[in-house]
Structure formats: C-alpha cells, structure tokens
Enzyme design. Structure first.
Site, mmCIF file in Angstrom:
data_model
loop_
_atom_site.group_PDB
_atom_site.id
_atom_site.type_symbol
_atom_site.label_atom_id
_atom_site.label_comp_id
_atom_site.label_asym_id
_atom_site.label_seq_id
_atom_site.Cartn_x
_atom_site.Cartn_y
_atom_site.Cartn_z
ATOM 1 N N GLU A 1 -82.277 -26.090 -40.821
ATOM 2 C CA GLU A 1 -81.529 -26.919 -39.883
ATOM 3 C C GLU A 1 -81.352 -28.341 -40.408
ATOM 4 O O GLU A 1 -82.304 -28.964 -40.888
ATOM 5 C CB GLU A 1 -82.222 -26.976 -38.519
ATOM 6 C CG GLU A 1 -81.477 -27.860 -37.513
ATOM 7 C CD GLU A 1 -81.961 -27.731 -36.087
ATOM 8 O OE1 GLU A 1 -81.402 -28.428 -35.215
ATOM 9 O OE2 GLU A 1 -82.883 -26.934 -35.837
ATOM 10 N N GLU B 1 -91.751 -23.865 -36.099
ATOM 11 C CA GLU B 1 -91.138 -25.004 -36.772
ATOM 12 C C GLU B 1 -92.125 -25.716 -37.682
ATOM 13 O O GLU B 1 -93.308 -25.808 -37.382
ATOM 14 C CB GLU B 1 -90.608 -26.008 -35.743
ATOM 15 C CG GLU B 1 -89.372 -25.536 -35.000
ATOM 16 C CD GLU B 1 -88.740 -26.665 -34.189
ATOM 17 O OE1 GLU B 1 -89.241 -27.801 -34.248
ATOM 18 O OE2 GLU B 1 -87.745 -26.397 -33.487
ATOM 19 N N LYS C 1 -90.687 -18.037 -33.507
ATOM 20 C CA LYS C 1 -90.162 -18.967 -34.498
ATOM 21 C C LYS C 1 -91.096 -20.158 -34.549
ATOM 22 O O LYS C 1 -91.415 -20.746 -33.519
ATOM 23 C CB LYS C 1 -88.743 -19.416 -34.144
ATOM 24 C CG LYS C 1 -88.121 -20.338 -35.191
ATOM 25 C CD LYS C 1 -86.665 -20.636 -34.876
ATOM 26 C CE LYS C 1 -86.551 -21.532 -33.665
ATOM 27 N NZ LYS C 1 -87.117 -22.898 -33.904
#
Length: 214
Positions: free
Chosen positions: A75, A7, A5
């Site tokens: 998010e 960011e 993942k």
C-alpha cells in the site's frame, strides 16, 4: 478462506506472523503505508520513496513470505517498488495505491463507490482512490426521506405493518387490558386496529416517533 491480515514488518510483527501461521491460521502481510500505524508514520504517508525505504519494502515483503504469509498487500508505494517486490516474491501481491504491476488490486468499497460525501472525508481520501460511483448522494438522501416519513407518520403504514391480529382478538385483548387497569393501553390498541383496517397512517393523529437506522 479464513485468514487475518497483519500490518507492518517490524521484527515483532514478523515473529507474530510466524507464530500465527504455525498455529494453523492463514496470514496476509501488509507493508508500505500501514493505516493502523498512522500515528507512528506521522499520517497517511507513502513509503518506499527513497532508496533505503524502497529496499525496506522489498525486504519486509520477503521476510513475511519466509514466515509463511500466503500473500502481501503493498500500500502507498511507488509502482517500481511494488513491481520489484512482486518479482522478488513467490506469493501474490495485492496493490492499493501501488501501481499496476502487482498480482491484484484492491480498493476500499467506501471510496470506490463514493459513499462518503462529507467534505472532511474528501480531504483525507487517498490520492490513489478512483470513485467508480457516487452512491453517497443516494445514501445521504435515503435516511432523510426515511426520517421525514417517520416524522409525518406515513411510514410505516399498513403496507409495512404486515403482522395481523383478528378483530375479535383485538376486542378480547382490549378487555384483558381493561381488567388490568390499563384503559389507555386498551384504547390505543383499539384505535391502532381501526387505523390498520381503514388503511390510515398515524399521520392523522398525534405522532411523536423518532427515527433510527440500525
């Protein structure tokens, strides 16, 4: 599946995501509030709360899709912004503090289970985290009980000291230690064997054990 993942959605991150995908490694993007960059964001700050920021969230998610990301985490963004990004994308979106309109949801299990009971943690727990349990109270209690039993010598008693050596081998072992000039070690082995045989814990003798959890 094996994946990473990544960011952020800066041009350099988009380039990195593309290179990693082309190297044969699956990549999940992550836009909006990016915890690993809180020093840049000035703390845990929600994103997409004005027009320019909201458009940037959608465009960044689309850019990550175009370089081959198989999914994107959204998010800390308003629900309408997450809904727009989800609609604009062909790949799944995973919400964490982004409302109910994404393809799926995720929460950190520490927060979900209420594992962190320290007052400091309560101050920094995100507003979107719902605790579905209070296991932190149990987690805090268990090590204290463990420490107490180690300190008073009741753990580990014979029931949790399962590996045995026969009495005759203990005698022979002690004699070999004595030959090496290790009388105290020989005596310690003999006394320990006797206590294990009688079901006696170390609490009846002098105990200097410390406890640790690994």
């Amino acid at each position: 599946m094996g994946a990473i993942k990544l960011e952020g959605g800066s041009p350099s991150r988009i380039t990195s995501a593309k290179a990693i995908v082309e190297a044969g490694i699956a990549v999940m993007g992550h836009v909006g509030l990016t915890p690993q960059a809180i020093s840049v964001l000035g703390g845990f700050r929600a994103q997409g709360k004005n027009i320019a920021s909201a458009v940037k969230v959608v465009e960044t998610a689309m850019a990550l899709q175009e370089v081959g990301c198989f999914a994107v985490v959204l998010e800390g963004v308003p629900a309408p912004v997450a809904a727009a990004a989800t609609s604009a994308l062909r790949i799944p979106t995973i919400a964490i503090g982004a409302g109910p309109f994404c393809s799926g949801q995720v929460l950190l299990y520490h927060d979900l289970l209420g594992m962190m009971q320290d007052p400091h943690h309560a101050k920094v727990t995100p507003k979107f985290c719902k605790q579905f349990g209070q296991v932190g109270e149990v987690i805090n209690k268990a090590p204290l009980e463990y420490k107490e039993e180690v300190t008073n010598g009741s753990f580990p008693g014979p029931a949790y000291s399962p590996y045995k050596i026969s009495s005759s081998d203990v005698d022979g072992f002690s004699k070999e230690l004595q030959k090496l000039g290790l009388e105290k070690a020989a005596s310690a082995a003999a006394k320990a064997a006797e206590k294990m045989e009688t079901g006696e814990s170390s609490s009846s003798g002098k105990n200097h054990q410390t406890s640790a959890v690994g």
